[in-house]
Design an enzyme around this catalytic site. Structure first.
Site, mmCIF file in Angstrom:
data_model
loop_
_atom_site.group_PDB
_atom_site.id
_atom_site.type_symbol
_atom_site.label_atom_id
_atom_site.label_comp_id
_atom_site.label_asym_id
_atom_site.label_seq_id
_atom_site.Cartn_x
_atom_site.Cartn_y
_atom_site.Cartn_z
ATOM 1 N N VAL A 23 45.360 39.748 37.118
ATOM 2 C CA VAL A 23 44.450 38.611 37.218
ATOM 3 C C VAL A 23 45.166 37.333 36.777
ATOM 4 C CG1 VAL A 23 42.232 37.651 36.508
ATOM 5 C CG2 VAL A 23 42.470 40.121 36.805
ATOM 6 N N TYR A 24 45.809 37.399 35.633
ATOM 7 C CA TYR A 24 46.575 36.247 35.144
ATOM 8 C C TYR A 24 47.676 35.887 36.131
ATOM 9 C CZ TYR A 24 49.642 33.503 32.093
ATOM 10 O OH TYR A 24 50.424 32.515 31.558
ATOM 11 N N SER A 25 48.404 36.877 36.592
ATOM 12 C CA SER A 25 49.483 36.637 37.542
ATOM 13 C C SER A 25 48.953 35.986 38.817
ATOM 14 C CB SER A 25 50.194 37.955 37.870
ATOM 15 O OG SER A 25 51.233 37.760 38.800
ATOM 16 N N SER A 65 46.423 34.023 39.111
ATOM 17 C CA SER A 65 46.138 32.601 38.862
ATOM 18 C C SER A 65 47.419 31.782 38.885
ATOM 19 C CB SER A 65 45.407 32.436 37.524
ATOM 20 O OG SER A 65 46.261 32.582 36.410
ATOM 21 N N LYS A 66 48.502 32.340 38.384
ATOM 22 C CA LYS A 66 49.756 31.597 38.334
ATOM 23 C C LYS A 66 50.454 31.540 39.691
ATOM 24 C CE LYS A 66 49.329 30.400 34.071
ATOM 25 N NZ LYS A 66 49.053 28.976 33.747
#
Length: 243
Positions: free
Chosen positions: A152-154, A156-157
């Protein structure tokens, strides 16, 4: 002492801690006036008192649509112009996708992606009109490879990498530089849930970098000749071997 950013006006989001605070300190030392934007009014009051008259508090909650929309106009009322915008505020979700919640996903994407795009959208006409400016976004090494332990974080980035590099091509004709800084693991609020012993071991093993390391890289990016853009700088702990 050299002041390469003398009289520049910089805005840093997420400025009350971590990379944002370290960058604010570095920009002040380089001669800039720094508008420190954060939702933590108490921390901002203490920090701007400590850092002196060059530091200006801007209380903004980027997850509140109205507060987010007011940030750039309020800064311009205080300073008259914005030379540098560092979109740094962000949040983190790691682990298995099935273990998170829709609410947590919404919060992270709103902060990591939507707020960044809105802040840049708000400042772009001002910089285009002045035909100068720098926009730097805190991305991550996770925005460059499929980071399976934090999808999920990846995600977004990766979105931010696409946005920044597309925008850079639009803004170059207006003499506005757009770039991203992509750190590996940094000792910051994003690691607050790590056990202290794990944090100590990772530091000792060379598996983490400090916010000041990222701030130094940002300062390097901002102080190149206007004809030079560092489009993305990946900065990693020396012992980071996952990519």
């Amino acid at each position: 002492m050299s002041k390469p950013l003398q009289d520049k006006i910089a805005v840093v989001t997420g400025a009350a801690s971590g990379i944002g605070l370290a960058t604010s300190r570095a920009l002040l030392e380089a001669g800039a006036r720094v508008v420190m934007a954060d939702r933590n009014a108490e921390a901002l009051a203490a920090l701007t008192t400590e850092l002196g008259e060059g530091a200006i508090a801007q209380v903004t909650d980027l997850l509140d649509a109205q507060s987010c929309a007011r940030m750039v106009p309020e800064v311009l009322e205080k300073t008259g112009r914005i030379d540098i915008l560092h979109c740094n505020a962000g949040s983190y979700i790691g682990g298995e996708l099935a273990d998170t919640t829709p609410e947590a996903i919404d919060r992270m994407l709103n902060l990591n992606v939507n707020a960044v795009i809105k802040n840049v959208h708000a400042v772009a006409p001002h910089m285009i009109g002045r035909r100068t400016g720098d926009i730097i976004v805190t991305c991550s090494v996770a925005g460059h490879f499929p980071t399976y332990w934090e999808p999920v974080y990846s995600g977004s980035k990766w979105a931010i990498t696409s946005f920044v590099q597309g925008l850079r091509r639009q803004m170059v004709q207006h003499n506005v530089r757009v770039a991203q800084i992509s750190p590996g693991p940094v000792v910051s609020a994003l690691l607050d849930d790590w056990p202290a012993e794990n944090l100590r071991k990772a530091r000792e093993a060379g598996g983490l970098i400090e916010p000041e390391d990222v701030a130094e890289a940002i300062l390097f990016m901002l102080t190149r000749r206007r004809s030079v853009t560092i489009r993305d700088m990946i900065i990693l702990p020396s012992n980071f071997d996952r990519v």
